[in-house]
Design an enzyme around this catalytic site. Structure first.
Site, PDB file in Angstrom:
ATOM      1  N   ASP A  12      -9.941  -7.482  38.148  1.00 51.19           N
ATOM      2  CA  ASP A  12      -9.226  -8.103  37.021  1.00 51.19           C
ATOM      3  C   ASP A  12      -9.639  -9.564  36.848  1.00 51.19           C
ATOM      4  O   ASP A  12     -10.000 -10.237  37.822  1.00 51.19           O
ATOM      5  CB  ASP A  12      -7.709  -8.003  37.283  1.00 51.19           C
ATOM      6  CG  ASP A  12      -6.901  -8.207  36.006  1.00 51.19           C
ATOM      7  OD1 ASP A  12      -7.485  -8.169  34.914  1.00 51.19           O
ATOM      8  OD2 ASP A  12      -5.675  -8.404  36.125  1.00 51.19           O
ATOM      9  N   ASN A  60      -6.165   0.882  28.765  1.00 53.66           N
ATOM     10  CA  ASN A  60      -7.131  -0.061  28.184  1.00 53.66           C
ATOM     11  C   ASN A  60      -7.582   0.337  26.772  1.00 53.66           C
ATOM     12  O   ASN A  60      -8.198  -0.466  26.066  1.00 53.66           O
ATOM     13  CB  ASN A  60      -8.342  -0.253  29.103  1.00 53.66           C
ATOM     14  CG  ASN A  60      -8.042  -1.102  30.326  1.00 53.66           C
ATOM     15  OD1 ASN A  60      -8.602  -0.903  31.397  1.00 53.66           O
ATOM     16  ND2 ASN A  60      -7.143  -2.092  30.192  1.00 53.66           N
TER      17      ASN A  60
HETATM   18  C1  IPE Z   1      -6.156  -3.127  35.174  1.00 52.98           C
HETATM   19  O1  IPE Z   1      -6.263  -4.363  34.608  1.00 52.98           O
HETATM   20  C2  IPE Z   1      -7.281  -2.230  34.702  1.00 52.98           C
HETATM   21  C3  IPE Z   1      -8.612  -2.562  35.184  1.00 52.98           C
HETATM   22  C4  IPE Z   1      -8.931  -3.530  35.987  1.00 52.98           C
HETATM   23  C5  IPE Z   1      -9.651  -1.686  34.720  1.00 52.98           C
HETATM   24  P1  IPE Z   1      -5.498  -4.762  33.262  1.00 52.98           P
HETATM   25  O2  IPE Z   1      -5.898  -6.155  32.975  1.00 52.98           O
HETATM   26  O3  IPE Z   1      -5.764  -3.747  32.216  1.00 52.98           O
HETATM   27  O4  IPE Z   1      -3.970  -4.662  33.696  1.00 52.98           O
HETATM   28  P2  IPE Z   1      -2.697  -5.389  33.117  1.00 52.98           P
HETATM   29  O5  IPE Z   1      -2.675  -5.097  31.649  1.00 52.98           O
HETATM   30  O6  IPE Z   1      -2.857  -6.843  33.378  1.00 52.98           O
HETATM   31  O7  IPE Z   1      -1.553  -4.800  33.865  1.00 52.98           O
HETATM   32  C1  IPE Z   2     -10.622  -6.633  33.880  1.00 60.63           C
HETATM   33  O1  IPE Z   2     -10.605  -7.854  33.238  1.00 60.63           O
HETATM   34  C2  IPE Z   2     -11.593  -5.665  33.262  1.00 60.63           C
HETATM   35  C3  IPE Z   2     -10.969  -4.563  32.522  1.00 60.63           C
HETATM   36  C4  IPE Z   2      -9.694  -4.321  32.405  1.00 60.63           C
HETATM   37  C5  IPE Z   2     -11.885  -3.657  31.848  1.00 60.63           C
HETATM   38  P1  IPE Z   2      -9.637  -8.161  32.016  1.00 60.63           P
HETATM   39  O2  IPE Z   2     -10.380  -7.863  30.755  1.00 60.63           O
HETATM   40  O3  IPE Z   2      -8.351  -7.445  32.189  1.00 60.63           O
HETATM   41  O4  IPE Z   2      -9.449  -9.720  32.177  1.00 60.63           O
HETATM   42  P2  IPE Z   2      -8.138 -10.568  31.913  1.00 60.63           P
HETATM   43  O5  IPE Z   2      -7.032  -9.930  32.703  1.00 60.63           O
HETATM   44  O6  IPE Z   2      -7.874 -10.503  30.437  1.00 60.63           O
HETATM   45  O7  IPE Z   2      -8.476 -11.937  32.395  1.00 60.63           O
HETATM   46 MG    MG Z   3      -6.594  -7.964  33.045  1.00 58.94          MG
END
Ligand code: IPE
Ligand code: IPE
Ligand code: MG
Length: 224
Positions: A12, A60
């Site tokens: 993340d 997602n």
């Molecule tokens: C979890 O991260 C999913 C992945 C890392 C693929 P998210 O960024 O989607 O989760 P939330 O929305 O912060 O809970």
């Molecule tokens: C994790 O990074 C990757 C995926 C969920 C695909 P994020 O895209 O969730 O990054 P933040 O949480 O917005 O920083």
């Molecule tokens: Mg995230």
């Protein structure tokens, strides 16, 4: 003192990494793929049996079409660029989650990669694609119910992770302290590590450090 065999990572913080640099979110994901590449190599070098990476959740799909498109493009490019290295390094690719919901060309690439690495017996790299733990458990329970009485064992045998070593350590980067629908069942007795590092900044050294910390933790499994 036991060594972790199976580590999972909620990767993340790609978006925040990009935002800090006034870059589009897709650039954060691109940089995130570079981190994946290095961490997979490290997992192999550190002798992990399995590394499970959360790449795309069932939630997602709520992101913009543009961001989802960028993520799909990066997944394709990753398989095309890295498959030879996996094959050469005895890495076995596995997918958890309902990846068949992805575009047909990506599904085809994934299935080619699964086939090509199926005979490898080194590190298993399980990538969670269109993965949600609640969806996984519901699918597993449906299958188990068709075969007789439901027990924790019969459900576990139908999970996408069936046959993988028990989860030892679950790491989440970026400072968020939640599971976001990842490996809820498998994490029952896993150790958890939440680090502030944003995923694109996560290095093999961070993984090695996490494994060192794990060795020092006392796991009790409810007994004394
Ligand atoms: C979890 O991260 C999913 C992945 C890392 C693929 P998210 O960024 O989607 O989760 P939330 O929305 O912060 O809970
Ligand atoms: C994790 O990074 C990757 C995926 C969920 C695909 P994020 O895209 O969730 O990054 P933040 O949480 O917005 O920083
Ligand atoms: Mg995230």
């Amino acid at each position: 003192m036991t060594k972790a065999k199976h580590v999972a990572i909620i990767m993340d913080g790609n978006g925040r990494w990009a935002k800090k640099r006034h870059l589009p979110r897709a650039m954060g994901h691109k940089k995130g793929v570079e981190a994946v590449r290095k961490v997979v190599r490290a997992a192999k070098d550190l002798g992990l049996e399995a590394l499970t990476l959360y790449a795309f959740s069932t939630e997602n799909w709520r992101r913009s079409e543009e961001e989802i498109g960028a993520l799909m493009g990066l997944m394709k490019a990753f398989i095309i660029a890295d498959l030879d290295e996996f094959a050469a390094n005895n890495v076995r690719l596995r997918i958890i989650g309902d990846y068949k919901a992805f575009p047909a060309d990506l599904v085809k690439l994934i299935e080619g990669a699964l086939e090509r690495t199926a005979g490898n017996v080194g590190t298993t790299l399980a990538v969670a694609l269109n993965y949600g733990s609640q969806d996984e458990i519901a699918r597993a329970a449906t299958k188990a119910a068709g075969k007789g009485p439901i027990t924790p064992e019969t459900i576990a045998a139908e999970l996408d992770t069936a046959g993988m070593p028990p989860l030892d350590l679950l790491i989440r980067t970026s400072g968020e302290v939640r599971l976001s629908n990842f490996l809820l069942w498998q994490a029952a007795y896993a150790e958890m590590l939440f680090v502030d590092t944003l995923w694109p900044d996560f290095t093999p050294e961070h993984l090695a450090q996490a494994l060192e910390q794990f060795v020092d933790r006392e796991r009790r499994y409810g007994g004394r």
